[in-house]
Design a protein around this motif. Structure first.
Motif, PDB file in Angstrom:
ATOM      1  N   PRO A 187     -25.851 -11.842  11.586  1.00  0.00           N
ATOM      2  CA  PRO A 187     -27.003 -12.522  12.184  1.00  0.00           C
ATOM      3  C   PRO A 187     -27.784 -13.353  11.172  1.00  0.00           C
ATOM      4  N   PHE A 188     -28.611 -14.275  11.726  1.00  0.00           N
ATOM      5  CA  PHE A 188     -29.602 -14.960  10.911  1.00  0.00           C
ATOM      6  C   PHE A 188     -30.667 -13.953  10.463  1.00  0.00           C
ATOM      7  N   ARG A 189     -31.441 -14.352   9.446  1.00  0.00           N
ATOM      8  CA  ARG A 189     -32.568 -13.520   8.996  1.00  0.00           C
ATOM      9  C   ARG A 189     -33.892 -13.958   9.620  1.00  0.00           C
ATOM     10  N   SER A 190     -34.048 -15.262   9.872  1.00  0.00           N
ATOM     11  CA  SER A 190     -35.337 -15.750  10.384  1.00  0.00           C
ATOM     12  C   SER A 190     -35.200 -16.377  11.763  1.00  0.00           C
ATOM     13  N   ILE A 191     -36.276 -16.257  12.533  1.00  0.00           N
ATOM     14  CA  ILE A 191     -36.310 -16.882  13.855  1.00  0.00           C
ATOM     15  C   ILE A 191     -36.283 -18.398  13.714  1.00  0.00           C
ATOM     16  N   ASN A 192     -36.961 -18.925  12.674  1.00  0.00           N
ATOM     17  CA  ASN A 192     -36.975 -20.374  12.488  1.00  0.00           C
ATOM     18  C   ASN A 192     -35.588 -20.937  12.198  1.00  0.00           C
ATOM     19  N   LYS A 193     -34.692 -20.145  11.619  1.00  0.00           N
ATOM     20  CA  LYS A 193     -33.314 -20.590  11.447  1.00  0.00           C
ATOM     21  C   LYS A 193     -32.663 -20.830  12.806  1.00  0.00           C
ATOM     22  N   ILE A 253     -34.304 -21.582  15.506  1.00  0.00           N
ATOM     23  CA  ILE A 253     -34.984 -22.761  16.030  1.00  0.00           C
ATOM     24  C   ILE A 253     -34.324 -24.035  15.499  1.00  0.00           C
ATOM     25  N   SER A 254     -33.896 -24.012  14.252  1.00  0.00           N
ATOM     26  CA  SER A 254     -33.354 -25.221  13.630  1.00  0.00           C
ATOM     27  C   SER A 254     -32.001 -25.629  14.207  1.00  0.00           C
ATOM     28  N   VAL A 255     -31.263 -24.682  14.797  1.00  0.00           N
ATOM     29  CA  VAL A 255     -29.926 -25.009  15.318  1.00  0.00           C
ATOM     30  C   VAL A 255     -29.893 -25.037  16.844  1.00  0.00           C
ATOM     31  N   ASP A 272     -56.920 -28.962  12.790  1.00  0.00           N
ATOM     32  CA  ASP A 272     -57.816 -28.489  11.726  1.00  0.00           C
ATOM     33  C   ASP A 272     -57.081 -27.721  10.637  1.00  0.00           C
ATOM     34  N   GLY A 273     -55.834 -28.087  10.388  1.00  0.00           N
ATOM     35  CA  GLY A 273     -55.106 -27.505   9.276  1.00  0.00           C
ATOM     36  C   GLY A 273     -54.576 -26.112   9.499  1.00  0.00           C
ATOM     37  N   VAL A 274     -54.597 -25.620  10.725  1.00  0.00           N
ATOM     38  CA  VAL A 274     -54.063 -24.287  11.023  1.00  0.00           C
ATOM     39  C   VAL A 274     -52.541 -24.360  11.012  1.00  0.00           C
ATOM     40  N   GLY A 275     -51.907 -23.491  10.231  1.00  0.00           N
ATOM     41  CA  GLY A 275     -50.455 -23.466  10.155  1.00  0.00           C
ATOM     42  C   GLY A 275     -49.821 -22.781  11.347  1.00  0.00           C
ATOM     43  N   VAL A 276     -48.493 -22.733  11.370  1.00  0.00           N
ATOM     44  CA  VAL A 276     -47.728 -22.242  12.515  1.00  0.00           C
ATOM     45  C   VAL A 276     -46.646 -21.289  12.017  1.00  0.00           C
ATOM     46  N   SER A 277     -46.467 -20.166  12.717  1.00  0.00           N
ATOM     47  CA  SER A 277     -45.395 -19.234  12.354  1.00  0.00           C
ATOM     48  C   SER A 277     -44.044 -19.714  12.850  1.00  0.00           C
ATOM     49  N   ILE A 278     -43.930 -20.035  14.134  1.00  0.00           N
ATOM     50  CA  ILE A 278     -42.676 -20.469  14.744  1.00  0.00           C
ATOM     51  C   ILE A 278     -42.930 -21.822  15.397  1.00  0.00           C
ATOM     52  N   GLY A 279     -42.208 -22.859  15.009  1.00  0.00           N
ATOM     53  CA  GLY A 279     -42.393 -24.197  15.557  1.00  0.00           C
ATOM     54  C   GLY A 279     -41.135 -24.735  16.190  1.00  0.00           C
ATOM     55  N   MET A 280     -41.214 -25.038  17.521  1.00  0.00           N
ATOM     56  CA  MET A 280     -40.032 -25.503  18.241  1.00  0.00           C
ATOM     57  C   MET A 280     -39.620 -26.892  17.751  1.00  0.00           C
ATOM     58  N   ARG A 281     -38.295 -27.178  17.864  1.00  0.00           N
ATOM     59  CA  ARG A 281     -37.753 -28.436  17.353  1.00  0.00           C
ATOM     60  C   ARG A 281     -36.881 -29.174  18.362  1.00  0.00           C
ATOM     61  N   SER A 282     -36.518 -28.561  19.474  1.00  0.00           N
ATOM     62  CA  SER A 282     -35.608 -29.190  20.428  1.00  0.00           C
ATOM     63  C   SER A 282     -35.981 -28.762  21.837  1.00  0.00           C
ATOM     64  N   SER A 283     -35.309 -29.334  22.819  1.00  0.00           N
ATOM     65  CA  SER A 283     -35.604 -29.048  24.219  1.00  0.00           C
ATOM     66  C   SER A 283     -34.358 -28.593  24.953  1.00  0.00           C
ATOM     67  N   GLY A 284     -34.577 -27.731  25.945  1.00  0.00           N
ATOM     68  CA  GLY A 284     -33.532 -27.417  26.900  1.00  0.00           C
ATOM     69  C   GLY A 284     -33.615 -28.364  28.077  1.00  0.00           C
ATOM     70  N   THR A 285     -32.900 -28.051  29.129  1.00  0.00           N
ATOM     71  CA  THR A 285     -32.965 -28.819  30.376  1.00  0.00           C
ATOM     72  C   THR A 285     -33.284 -27.856  31.511  1.00  0.00           C
ATOM     73  N   ALA A 286     -33.581 -28.416  32.686  1.00  0.00           N
ATOM     74  CA  ALA A 286     -33.956 -27.578  33.821  1.00  0.00           C
ATOM     75  C   ALA A 286     -32.855 -26.583  34.169  1.00  0.00           C
ATOM     76  N   GLY A 287     -31.620 -26.975  34.072  1.00  0.00           N
ATOM     77  CA  GLY A 287     -30.523 -26.075  34.397  1.00  0.00           C
ATOM     78  C   GLY A 287     -29.919 -25.370  33.208  1.00  0.00           C
ATOM     79  N   ASN A 288     -30.387 -25.705  32.005  1.00  0.00           N
ATOM     80  CA  ASN A 288     -29.802 -25.140  30.785  1.00  0.00           C
ATOM     81  C   ASN A 288     -30.904 -24.945  29.744  1.00  0.00           C
ATOM     82  N   PRO A 289     -31.780 -23.953  29.959  1.00  0.00           N
ATOM     83  CA  PRO A 289     -32.917 -23.781  29.051  1.00  0.00           C
ATOM     84  C   PRO A 289     -32.499 -23.171  27.718  1.00  0.00           C
TER      85      PRO A 289
END
Length: 782
Positions: A349-355, A357-359, A390-407
């Motif tokens: 498995p991956f180690r991070s959730i953001n990994k 997110i990146s793929v 206001d400079g607030v950081g983010v833990s998990i940031g989305m990078r791509s989109s699904g579709t209505a039939g393929n989320p």
């Protein structure tokens, strides 16, 4: 003796189905002594309300049970409601007024009355009479072998909405018989013993019971219209005759039974002006025999203003989603034991959730295994840094989109729901999206976030939405969002679904949402949403749902959207259950919203429920439907239970309002209009129409009778004739099973029971099958 005969449709188990628990009947079970009753042979109890009883299985007549209710302690001038019931393995059934046996559902429901407004035996049999005879017969039930433990009981209470509560409180009931399943079948059955006798199972040597009264009363004669107003029709008729005696008259409106009265004459109220109705009356005797109908067509007079639409308020607008469906793409795994250099398989498995997110691409699923994930997009090499305002950081940031039939789905691994924690250490926003579509979050714990657990930025000051950067089609389900810390900016929420469309927020627990006081924190906040559903959530915050800023479908002609449907939630809040307001110039007016079948309680400070903002620079807002909610202001400060400004079509139906210094607070302005209000229950009552803060002009109604007599135009914000014609007032504690313990199921005798025109109940438990708050499938923890 007056005789009531019925047929118990229990032969072969046709009506009595698999056992259910009936929490609303636990008090009855304890009072009747059924919970611990034995099964060793037929028996009959004779407390004061039951002078004698007998039962027998006859070879040709089947089950025969007889009992005598003793009304000797009651006033001869009283009227009484008669209850006939059976219980079997925890399941209960009661006979209704139509002679049918009603098996009650597992949750709160009306306890049917077999006969209502029955006169004292002295009034039907003569001086000295005190016993009312009841007979139950089931020819097809020749033995109790199929129903061991079947118990028959009868009772009565003073006629009225509290009659079943009176039955329990005063012990006016008795067990007729309880069967072990091994009772003998007899050729002859004893008649009911004389008053004071011992009852029992019955035996040989006697005669079968005397035949029941089967002769119907005469048809009411001389039916006529005595008076017609814009909102009422009054009937008069002559008394019917009967061989034993008429018990009551049933009156019908357009074919629907609406009331039973003891003597001729009835007024139908709360009717629409200039409308034709079919009115009818029939006589019923003590045995339940009905006369033929006497009918009359009549019309109400013209009204002084527009009449309320008979729109069904509280029906679902948006369909509930089905079971969670994953996309057709790759399933990746994330675990604390993994490495981001791995391929993300179950074995590696991956180690991070953001990994993940990146793929992730449309149709992919990220299954996260148990553990606490402390991540930051600012130092994760696999994603670009994400920032909130206001400079607030983010833990998990989305990078791509699904579709209505393929989320795209981010979820706890199956069986590990509630053990996957995204911890932002009160330093970062939890999960961030900026115009990414069709994501599903499931089974996660999103904890210790800054400002928002889940956040999507707004499109401030746009009249028409920019569809390209809306966040569309998100589904957040079975998640715990806990511990959100506010900043000095004040916009704080568990879920900030700003600039959103077609979101579903369902079956989540959102708690410990901080509030600085200068802004209202909320469980769910939207700076403009389109056609989104919030259902079956539990929220603890200053506000349940806060809708601020709006979009137009079209600027010319000016058309608003349907924005929110908020249903089946529990909001334990300090200030506001549901708030729809506007951000300020040059933002546009609110769209339409439907808020129904929710429980809202708390409200220690501030005003609540759709606190709009009036302003002459804005157009009137869209339609607003507020139906079948419980709003319980348990705090001590000044509160309004339903506050409206600049919504020009507001309908309130089937709600239960408790407490508050103001029940309705309608702010003065050309865009504010109450167009329908009825079938509500009020505990505490004060309406403020045309409210103008710090200036004269507010029109107050301080009791229900004065409000019901109001005419359209009595206040500029009142657009309905005779509001709340069918509504009731009640003490708060008499409404619910345990108000202090937040058990808002309706107790027996509650004024909300059976109040609606179709016989259903006011409040969120309308049909007795609704689930309010999180569902049994919720598994993300506390």
């Amino acid at each position: 003796m007056t005789t009531i005969t019925t047929t118990l449709k229990a032969g072969g188990g046709a009506a009595l189905r698999a056992p259910h628990r009936h929490h609303h009947l636990q008090a009855a079970a304890l009072a009747l002594g059924l919970a611990a009753a034995g099964t060793g042979g037929a028996q009959a109890a004779t407390p004061p309300a039951l002078s004698s009883a007998s039962s027998c299985f006859h070879t040709t007549q089947g089950l025969i049970a007889r009992a005598q209710l003793d009304l000797g302690a009651e006033s001869p001038d009283g009227l009484f409601d008669i209850y006939q019931g059976v219980t079997y393995q925890g399941q209960w059934a009661f006979r209704n007024a139509q002679g049918q046996w009603v098996v009650l559902p597992p949750s709160i429901g009306v306890v049917p009355v077999a006969q209502s407004a029955v006169r004292h035996p002295q009034r039907t049999q003569g001086t000295g009479a005190s016993t009312l005879e009841l007979s139950l017969n089931e020819p097809g039930l020749r033995n109790a072998a199929a129903l061991p433990g079947l118990t028959l009981f009868v009772g009565y209470g003073a006629s009225g909405p509290q009659s079943f509560a009176d039955l329990l409180a005063r012990g006016r009931f008795g067990v007729v018989a309880q069967f072990s399943g091994s009772e003998a079948v007899r050729d002859n059955c004893d008649p009911v013993p004389a008053a004071g006798g011992g009852g029992g199972a019955g035996g040989g040597g006697g005669k079968p019971p005397a035949p029941a009264d089967t002769q119907a009363p005469s048809r009411p004669a001389g039916l006529s219209l005595a008076q017609a107003t814009a909102s009422s029709l009054t009937l008069a008729w002559q008394a019917s005759s009967d061989n034993v005696g008429v018990a009551q008259y049933e009156v019908l409106l357009n074919g629907t039974l609406v009331a039973s009265v003891a003597s001729p004459g009835y007024s139908f109220t709360g009717l629409a002006a200039s409308t034709a109705y079919t009115l009818a009356v029939r006589a019923r005797d003590q045995a339940g025999n009905l006369s033929t109908l006497a009918t009359l067509s009549a019309s109400t007079a013209a009204g002084a203003g527009p009449t309320a639409p008979r729109e069904q308020v509280g029906a679902n607008v948006l369909a509930s989603p089905g079971a969670l469906q994953l996309g057709s793409g790759t399933v990746y795994h994330v675990a604390l034991s993994g490495s981001d250099a791995n391929p993300g398989t179950a074995a590696r498995p991956f180690r991070s959730i953001n990994k993940f997110i990146s793929v992730a691409k449309a149709g992919d699923t990220g299954q996260v295994h148990a553990g606490t994930y402390v991540e930051n997009t600012l130092n994760n090499p696999h994603v670009q840094p994400s920032w909130w305002f206001d400079g607030v950081g983010v833990s998990i940031g989305m990078r791509s989109s699904g579709t209505a039939g393929n989320p795209i789905t981010l979820m706890a691994a199956p069986g590990e729901e509630g053990r996957v924690v995204i911890d932002s250490a009160s330093q970062r926003l939890g999960i961030f999206t900026n115009g990414h579509d069709h994501w599903q979050l499931h089974g996660l714990r999103i904890e210790n976030s800054l400002e928002f657990g889940i956040g999507s930025p707004s499109q401030a000051h746009l009249d028409l939405p920019d569809e390209g950067v809306l966040a569309i089609g998100w589904r957040i389900e079975n998640c715990l969002i806990k511990g959100v810390t506010p900043t000095t900016q004040g916009n704080t929420a568990g879920i900030g679904m700003w600039a959103s469309k077609n979101w579903v927020v369902r079956n989540n627990r959102i708690v410990q949402i901080g509030n600085l006081g200068n802004r209202i924190s909320s469980g769910i906040q939207a700076y403009a949403t389109i056609q989104s559903l919030v259902e079956n959530n539990y929220v603890e915050a200053a506000a349940g749902v806060y809708l601020k800023d709006h979009f137009l479908q079209s600027a010319s002609p000016r058309t608003t959207y349907f924005e929110f449907e908020v249903r089946h939630n529990v909001f334990n809040v300090q200030q506001i259950g549901f708030l729809s307001s506007i951000k300020g110039a040059p933002n546009v007016e609110s769209g339409s919203n439907s808020v129904h079948h929710n429980i809202m309680y708390g409200f220690g400070t501030g005003e609540m429920n759709n606190a709009g903002v009036s302003g002459s620079t804005f157009q009137p807002g869209g339609a607003y439907r507020f139906a079948h909610n419980i709003v319980d202001a348990t705090g001590t400060s000044s509160n309004a239970l339903l506050q409206i400004a600049d919504h020009n079509d507001v309908q309130s139906q089937g709600n239960v309002f408790v407490g508050g210094s103001l029940t309705y607070n309608f702010i003065a302005g050309p865009g504010t209009a109450l167009t329908y209000s009825d079938y509500n229950v009020f505990s505490g009552f004060q309406m403020a129409m045309d409210r103008t803060y710090g200036a004269p002009g507010t029109v107050y109604f301080t009791d229900l009778a004065a409000w019901q007599a109001a005419r359209a135009g009595a206040a500029s914000t009142l657009k309905v004739v005779n509001p709340d014609a069918h509504s009731r007032t009640s003490g708060a504690e008499a409404l619910f099973m345990d108000r202090a313990g937040r058990d808002y199921r309706l107790r027996p005798g509650s004024a909300a029971l059976g109040l609606m025109a179709d016989g259903s109940h006011a409040g969120p438990f309308q049909r007795g099958t609704e689930k309010i708050g999180t569902l049994a499938t919720y598994s993300a923890g506390q």
